[in-house]
Design a protein around this motif. Structure first.
Motif, PDB file in Angstrom:
ATOM      1  N   GLY A  64       0.768  -1.238   0.000  1.00 44.35           N
ATOM      2  CA  GLY A  64       0.000   0.000   0.000  1.00 44.35           C
ATOM      3  C   GLY A  64       0.796   1.284   0.000  1.00 44.35           C
ATOM      4  N   SER A 101      -0.113   3.489  -2.999  1.00 44.60           N
ATOM      5  CA  SER A 101      -1.407   4.172  -2.913  1.00 44.60           C
ATOM      6  C   SER A 101      -1.348   5.358  -1.956  1.00 44.60           C
ATOM      7  CB  SER A 101      -2.520   3.204  -2.508  1.00 44.60           C
ATOM      8  OG  SER A 101      -2.307   2.699  -1.216  1.00 44.60           O
ATOM      9  N   GLN A 102      -0.540   5.259  -0.920  1.00 42.41           N
ATOM     10  CA  GLN A 102      -0.375   6.371   0.016  1.00 42.41           C
ATOM     11  C   GLN A 102       0.371   7.537  -0.631  1.00 42.41           C
ATOM     12  OE1 GLN A 102       1.586   4.780   3.462  1.00 42.41           O
ATOM     13  NE2 GLN A 102      -0.018   3.278   3.828  1.00 42.41           N
ATOM     14  N   GLN A 152      -4.664   9.742  -6.100  1.00 42.57           N
ATOM     15  CA  GLN A 152      -5.439   8.637  -5.528  1.00 42.57           C
ATOM     16  C   GLN A 152      -5.878   7.650  -6.613  1.00 42.57           C
ATOM     17  OE1 GLN A 152      -8.421  10.844  -3.389  1.00 42.57           O
ATOM     18  NE2 GLN A 152      -7.091  11.096  -1.618  1.00 42.57           N
ATOM     19  N   THR A 194      -5.276   1.691  -5.799  1.00 42.22           N
ATOM     20  CA  THR A 194      -5.932   1.019  -4.683  1.00 42.22           C
ATOM     21  C   THR A 194      -5.306  -0.364  -4.531  1.00 42.22           C
ATOM     22  OG1 THR A 194      -7.653   0.161  -6.143  1.00 42.22           O
ATOM     23  CG2 THR A 194      -8.147   2.193  -4.970  1.00 42.22           C
ATOM     24  N   ARG A 200      -6.208  -4.166  -3.657  1.00 37.92           N
ATOM     25  CA  ARG A 200      -7.291  -5.141  -3.519  1.00 37.92           C
ATOM     26  C   ARG A 200      -6.689  -6.537  -3.603  1.00 37.92           C
ATOM     27  NH1 ARG A 200     -10.145  -1.988  -8.082  1.00 37.92           N
ATOM     28  NH2 ARG A 200      -8.938  -3.493  -9.249  1.00 37.92           N
ATOM     29  N   ALA A 219      -1.749  -4.133  -5.862  1.00 34.48           N
ATOM     30  CA  ALA A 219      -2.085  -2.763  -6.249  1.00 34.48           C
ATOM     31  C   ALA A 219      -2.746  -2.747  -7.625  1.00 34.48           C
ATOM     32  CB  ALA A 219      -0.831  -1.906  -6.264  1.00 34.48           C
ATOM     33  N   HIS A 220      -3.697  -1.839  -7.789  1.00 34.07           N
ATOM     34  CA  HIS A 220      -4.395  -1.659  -9.065  1.00 34.07           C
ATOM     35  C   HIS A 220      -4.413  -0.171  -9.390  1.00 34.07           C
ATOM     36  CE1 HIS A 220      -5.927  -5.801  -9.140  1.00 34.07           C
ATOM     37  NE2 HIS A 220      -5.947  -5.654  -7.833  1.00 34.07           N
ATOM     38  N   ASP A 230      -5.930   3.006 -11.532  1.00 34.18           N
ATOM     39  CA  ASP A 230      -7.032   3.535 -12.325  1.00 34.18           C
ATOM     40  C   ASP A 230      -6.403   4.422 -13.399  1.00 34.18           C
ATOM     41  OD1 ASP A 230      -9.082   5.062 -13.441  1.00 34.18           O
ATOM     42  OD2 ASP A 230     -10.190   5.170 -11.560  1.00 34.18           O
TER      43      ASP A 230
END
Length: 56
Positions: A14, A17-18, A23, A26, A28, A32-33, A35
């Motif tokens: 994570g 993502s941080q 943002q 994410t 899941r 990590a994924h 967008d």
């Protein structure tokens, strides 16, 4: 082109993502994924990833 996650290297910590200012990342199911519609290729995630699991 948006950031891409090398799933075999990603441990789902994570940190990416941080660090992402948009943002766009994410985590899941311990992976990590990105967008692609939000990613602006700033490479903050690339530098933050401890396993080198993200490329742009």
């Amino acid at each position: 082109m948006a950031a891409m996650v090398i799933k075999t290297l990603c441990i789902g910590c994570g940190v990416c993502s941080q660090m992402c200012p948009k943002q766009a990342i994410t985590v899941r199911v311990k992976t990590a994924h990105v967008d692609e519609t939000l990613c602006d290729e700033c490479e903050e995630c690339v530098f933050a990833c401890p396993n080198g699991a993200i490329t742009v």
